[in-house]
Write a protein that holds these residues in place. Structure first.
Motif, PDB file in Angstrom:
ATOM      1  N   LEU A 102      -4.184   5.560  -7.165  1.00  0.00           N
ATOM      2  CA  LEU A 102      -4.584   4.725  -8.660  1.00  0.00           C
ATOM      3  C   LEU A 102      -3.775   5.039  -9.800  1.00  0.00           C
ATOM      4  O   LEU A 102      -3.308   4.525 -10.573  1.00  0.00           O
ATOM      5  CB  LEU A 102      -6.190   4.606  -8.295  1.00  0.00           C
ATOM      6  CG  LEU A 102      -6.677   3.596  -9.434  1.00  0.00           C
ATOM      7  CD1 LEU A 102      -8.118   3.487  -8.804  1.00  0.00           C
ATOM      8  CD2 LEU A 102      -6.707   4.187 -10.900  1.00  0.00           C
ATOM      9  N   HIS A 160      -0.140   4.121 -10.172  1.00  0.00           N
ATOM     10  CA  HIS A 160      -0.102   2.418 -10.331  1.00  0.00           C
ATOM     11  C   HIS A 160      -0.144   2.383 -11.932  1.00  0.00           C
ATOM     12  O   HIS A 160      -1.283   2.364 -12.792  1.00  0.00           O
ATOM     13  CB  HIS A 160      -1.146   1.968  -9.797  1.00  0.00           C
ATOM     14  CG  HIS A 160      -0.912   0.311  -9.618  1.00  0.00           C
ATOM     15  ND1 HIS A 160      -1.673  -0.354  -8.743  1.00  0.00           N
ATOM     16  CD2 HIS A 160       0.098  -0.275 -10.142  1.00  0.00           C
ATOM     17  CE1 HIS A 160      -1.258  -1.879  -9.009  1.00  0.00           C
ATOM     18  NE2 HIS A 160      -0.255  -1.708  -9.626  1.00  0.00           N
ATOM     19  N   MET A 185      -2.118  -0.581 -13.540  1.00  0.00           N
ATOM     20  CA  MET A 185      -3.768  -0.349 -13.260  1.00  0.00           C
ATOM     21  C   MET A 185      -4.127   0.596 -14.379  1.00  0.00           C
ATOM     22  O   MET A 185      -5.260   0.642 -14.793  1.00  0.00           O
ATOM     23  CB  MET A 185      -3.952   0.051 -11.903  1.00  0.00           C
ATOM     24  CG  MET A 185      -5.701   0.468 -11.849  1.00  0.00           C
ATOM     25  SD  MET A 185      -6.485  -1.017 -12.022  1.00  0.00           S
ATOM     26  CE  MET A 185      -8.433  -0.607 -11.984  1.00  0.00           C
ATOM     27  N   ALA A 216      -5.085  -4.579  -6.551  1.00  0.00           N
ATOM     28  CA  ALA A 216      -5.372  -3.555  -6.015  1.00  0.00           C
ATOM     29  C   ALA A 216      -4.783  -3.712  -4.516  1.00  0.00           C
ATOM     30  O   ALA A 216      -4.502  -5.092  -4.051  1.00  0.00           O
ATOM     31  CB  ALA A 216      -6.864  -3.632  -5.655  1.00  0.00           C
ATOM     32  N   ALA A 228     -13.255   2.022 -10.186  1.00  0.00           N
ATOM     33  CA  ALA A 228     -12.542   2.862 -11.029  1.00  0.00           C
ATOM     34  C   ALA A 228     -12.755   2.011 -12.527  1.00  0.00           C
ATOM     35  O   ALA A 228     -13.167   2.638 -13.286  1.00  0.00           O
ATOM     36  CB  ALA A 228     -11.260   2.998 -10.781  1.00  0.00           C
ATOM     37  N   ARG A 239      -3.002   6.661  -0.922  1.00  0.00           N
ATOM     38  CA  ARG A 239      -4.195   6.175  -1.062  1.00  0.00           C
ATOM     39  C   ARG A 239      -5.133   6.938  -1.953  1.00  0.00           C
ATOM     40  O   ARG A 239      -4.660   7.974  -2.126  1.00  0.00           O
ATOM     41  CB  ARG A 239      -5.025   5.684   0.192  1.00  0.00           C
ATOM     42  CG  ARG A 239      -4.301   4.883   1.208  1.00  0.00           C
ATOM     43  CD  ARG A 239      -5.218   4.769   2.446  1.00  0.00           C
ATOM     44  NE  ARG A 239      -4.539   3.882   3.435  1.00  0.00           N
ATOM     45  CZ  ARG A 239      -5.005   3.456   4.400  1.00  0.00           C
ATOM     46  NH1 ARG A 239      -6.118   3.906   4.827  1.00  0.00           N
ATOM     47  NH2 ARG A 239      -4.459   2.517   5.252  1.00  0.00           N
ATOM     48  N   MET A 258      -7.677  -0.894  -0.918  1.00  0.00           N
ATOM     49  CA  MET A 258      -8.382   0.005  -2.112  1.00  0.00           C
ATOM     50  C   MET A 258      -9.041  -0.899  -2.883  1.00  0.00           C
ATOM     51  O   MET A 258      -9.095  -0.506  -4.181  1.00  0.00           O
ATOM     52  CB  MET A 258      -7.093   0.696  -2.723  1.00  0.00           C
ATOM     53  CG  MET A 258      -6.636   1.863  -1.876  1.00  0.00           C
ATOM     54  SD  MET A 258      -5.432   2.791  -2.909  1.00  0.00           S
ATOM     55  CE  MET A 258      -6.432   3.552  -4.128  1.00  0.00           C
ATOM     56  N   GLN A 298     -12.205   0.684  -4.251  1.00  0.00           N
ATOM     57  CA  GLN A 298     -11.840   1.906  -5.147  1.00  0.00           C
ATOM     58  C   GLN A 298     -11.363   1.373  -6.517  1.00  0.00           C
ATOM     59  O   GLN A 298     -11.672   2.009  -7.661  1.00  0.00           O
ATOM     60  CB  GLN A 298     -10.911   2.616  -4.674  1.00  0.00           C
ATOM     61  CG  GLN A 298     -11.323   3.706  -3.395  1.00  0.00           C
ATOM     62  CD  GLN A 298     -10.364   4.454  -2.723  1.00  0.00           C
ATOM     63  OE1 GLN A 298      -9.794   5.392  -3.349  1.00  0.00           O
ATOM     64  NE2 GLN A 298     -10.197   3.973  -1.496  1.00  0.00           N
ATOM     65  N   TYR A 299     -10.700   0.274  -6.460  1.00  0.00           N
ATOM     66  CA  TYR A 299     -10.052  -0.213  -7.816  1.00  0.00           C
ATOM     67  C   TYR A 299     -11.345  -0.711  -8.783  1.00  0.00           C
ATOM     68  O   TYR A 299     -11.295  -0.611  -9.905  1.00  0.00           O
ATOM     69  CB  TYR A 299      -9.034  -1.260  -7.441  1.00  0.00           C
ATOM     70  CG  TYR A 299      -7.657  -0.556  -7.566  1.00  0.00           C
ATOM     71  CD1 TYR A 299      -7.228   0.175  -6.736  1.00  0.00           C
ATOM     72  CD2 TYR A 299      -6.520  -1.199  -8.336  1.00  0.00           C
ATOM     73  CE1 TYR A 299      -5.989   0.743  -6.530  1.00  0.00           C
ATOM     74  CE2 TYR A 299      -5.135  -0.845  -8.513  1.00  0.00           C
ATOM     75  CZ  TYR A 299      -4.882   0.220  -7.585  1.00  0.00           C
ATOM     76  OH  TYR A 299      -3.723   0.596  -7.369  1.00  0.00           O
ATOM     77  N   GLU A 341       0.950  -1.199   0.058  1.00  0.00           N
ATOM     78  CA  GLU A 341      -0.036   0.036   0.048  1.00  0.00           C
ATOM     79  C   GLU A 341       0.946   1.198  -0.038  1.00  0.00           C
ATOM     80  O   GLU A 341       0.352   2.159  -0.669  1.00  0.00           O
ATOM     81  CB  GLU A 341      -0.902   0.003   1.183  1.00  0.00           C
ATOM     82  CG  GLU A 341      -1.778  -1.263   1.199  1.00  0.00           C
ATOM     83  CD  GLU A 341      -2.814  -1.143   2.545  1.00  0.00           C
ATOM     84  OE1 GLU A 341      -3.408   0.025   2.663  1.00  0.00           O
ATOM     85  OE2 GLU A 341      -2.835  -2.126   3.166  1.00  0.00           O
ATOM     86  N   VAL A 363      -7.341   8.345  -5.190  1.00  0.00           N
ATOM     87  CA  VAL A 363      -7.111   8.613  -6.782  1.00  0.00           C
ATOM     88  C   VAL A 363      -5.501   8.797  -7.089  1.00  0.00           C
ATOM     89  O   VAL A 363      -5.053   8.276  -8.162  1.00  0.00           O
ATOM     90  CB  VAL A 363      -7.942   9.542  -7.313  1.00  0.00           C
ATOM     91  CG1 VAL A 363      -7.817  10.036  -8.781  1.00  0.00           C
ATOM     92  CG2 VAL A 363      -9.428   9.390  -6.792  1.00  0.00           C
ATOM     93  N   CYS A 384      -6.725  -0.067 -17.183  1.00  0.00           N
ATOM     94  CA  CYS A 384      -8.111   0.786 -17.427  1.00  0.00           C
ATOM     95  C   CYS A 384      -8.111   1.308 -18.808  1.00  0.00           C
ATOM     96  O   CYS A 384      -9.228   1.152 -19.555  1.00  0.00           O
ATOM     97  CB  CYS A 384      -7.877   2.133 -16.611  1.00  0.00           C
ATOM     98  SG  CYS A 384      -8.417   1.664 -14.665  1.00  0.00           S
TER      99      CYS A 384
END
Length: 422
Positions: A201, A204, A207, A332, A343, A196, A336, A339-340, A192, A198, A211
């Motif tokens: 994310l 990353h 990720m 993730a 998203a 934390r 999170m 949130q992942y 982590e 947005v 997306c």
């Protein structure tokens, strides 16, 4: 896990009753006009875009079960309100509630599946969810088609009431689930760190690439089913409107029949290679669609080719369901997961909003460029999947490797002296 899957299937069953008929209901049954029906569908989509950025944080802070219970009740209220909506404001308000509630269900259910599974078993769990959801949608749509009567608004009140009841059944079933205190995490899960939200994310890289890949996947497939590809089939290929229903049925039939047949194939291979193969399968599907509309064969050949296009899309979907969603979960951090998932659901919703807006006019008027465009998009899926593979650890890309390796967890948590003794 069985209760989570049962609730997911029941909610899909309820959605199947109304989703195919929402446009007809608003425009014709309630006599609010095509423009109002378009606004209602747009509000349904926009409501999802509004709530998804906030739902992930709520899932991580409060847990997926409370968030799902609230979303189920909101969706049920929206469904009932839509059944009795006889004016423009009432229809728009009901669409907002229904869209917001249903949008939150998927990331909440996905997070529950993650918390109740390991990276190795997650592949099969998400494949089962996709199978049951498609089966529920298909059966719900079939029964809804038998009950619906455009001359009787009361028949639609019945459909929306059944949908609302299924959302409440989902809440009741999932409300009995006792979630573990924390998910089962293995070495493949990233740390982590201190960031934390947005910012974490967006920082990353794997990720972010997933997306982008997800947007192209949903844009080139789901975003074209009921808009661009349907317009292309009727305008360029001369397909009868009734054939569209047969094509969608072929798509669902392939998913249901092939889901567990392809599962063993998927589990033994790298996820990014499976996604790359889907890009190639969909390239072939778009070329066959091109033959259906741009070739000079008989009408029967064009119809067969068009139905085959939808069937090949179904094969690709069956390969993606145990691949993409588990990969989101494995990327993730522990705090999170919601949130992942939210998203990625937001990316899917954006693709489903942009896809019809771009593909619809092209499919209806620019037949050749339409096929070329989506052949290139499908090849882009293969390129992006290969590129994503360079950002993943071996266990993230192929979870079966983690199962084959001896666990390091015990050794990692032993004191130094005991570790040396071992």
């Amino acid at each position: 896990m069985r209760r989570i899957q049962a609730g997911s299937a029941l909610s899909a069953f309820g959605l199947g009753f109304t989703v195919p008929y929402l446009y007809v209901y608003v425009a014709q049954v309630r006599d609010l006009g095509a423009a109002t029906a378009g606004i209602v569908l747009a509000v349904f989509a926009m409501a999802a875009l509004v709530v998804l950025p906030f739902s992930g944080r709520a899932i991580d802070r409060r847990g997926p079960v409370p968030v799902l219970l609230v979303a189920s009740v909101v969706a049920a209220v929206g469904a009932v309100a839509m059944g009795f909506a006889s004016s423009v404001p009432a229809a728009v308000g009901a669409a907002a509630l229904l869209g917001a509630g249903t949008a939150v269900l998927q990331p909440a259910l996905a997070t529950m599946i993650v918390w109740c599974s390991t990276p190795v078993g997650r592949t099969r769990a998400f494949a089962m969810q996709f199978f049951l959801q498609n089966l529920g949608l298909g059966v719900g749509g079939l029964i809804g088609g038998l009950l619906v009567d455009t001359s009787r608004p009361g028949s639609f009140i019945l459909l929306f009431s059944i949908e609302a009841a299924m959302f409440l059944v989902l809440a009741a079933v999932v409300g009995t689930v006792r979630m573990p205190g924390s998910p089962a995490f293995q070495d493949a899960r990233p740390s982590e760190g201190g960031k934390r939200g947005v910012r974490a994310l967006l920082g990353h890289k794997a990720m972010v690439q997933l997306c982008v890949l997800g947007f192209v996947l949903f844009f080139a497939c789901y975003g074209q089913f009921e808009s661009g590809l349907a317009a292309y089939g009727t305008e360029a290929a001369g397909i009868e409107p009734s054939t569209l229903g047969i094509a969608l049925a072929a798509n669902t039939a392939v998913i249901v029949a092939a889901q567990f047949l392809v599962l063993k194939f998927v589990e033994r291979r790298k996820r990014t290679r499976v996604i790359a193969a889907v890009g190639l399968i969909w390239t072939v599907a778009w070329l066959i669609a091109g033959y259906a509309g741009l070739g000079h064969g008989s009408q029967a050949m064009a119809t067969a080719a068009f139905v085959s296009t939808y069937a090949l899309f179904g094969l690709g979907e069956a390969m993606l369901s145990p691949t993409v969603a588990p990969l989101v979960a494995d990327l993730a951090p522990e705090s999170m997961v919601g949130q992942y998932n939210s998203a990625f659901a937001l990316v899917k919703q954006l693709a489903l909003a942009v896809g019809p807006a771009v593909g619809g006019p092209m499919g209806a008027a620019l037949h050749g460029p339409y096929i070329v465009t989506f052949v290139l998009f499908s090849l882009g899926i293969t390129f992006l999947a290969v590129r994503l593979g360079r950002q993943l650890t071996p266990e993230q890309n192929q979870p079966s490797l983690a199962a084959a390796k001896p666990s390091k967890v015990v050794a990692r948590h032993l004191p130094e002296k005991e570790t040396a003794t071992v």
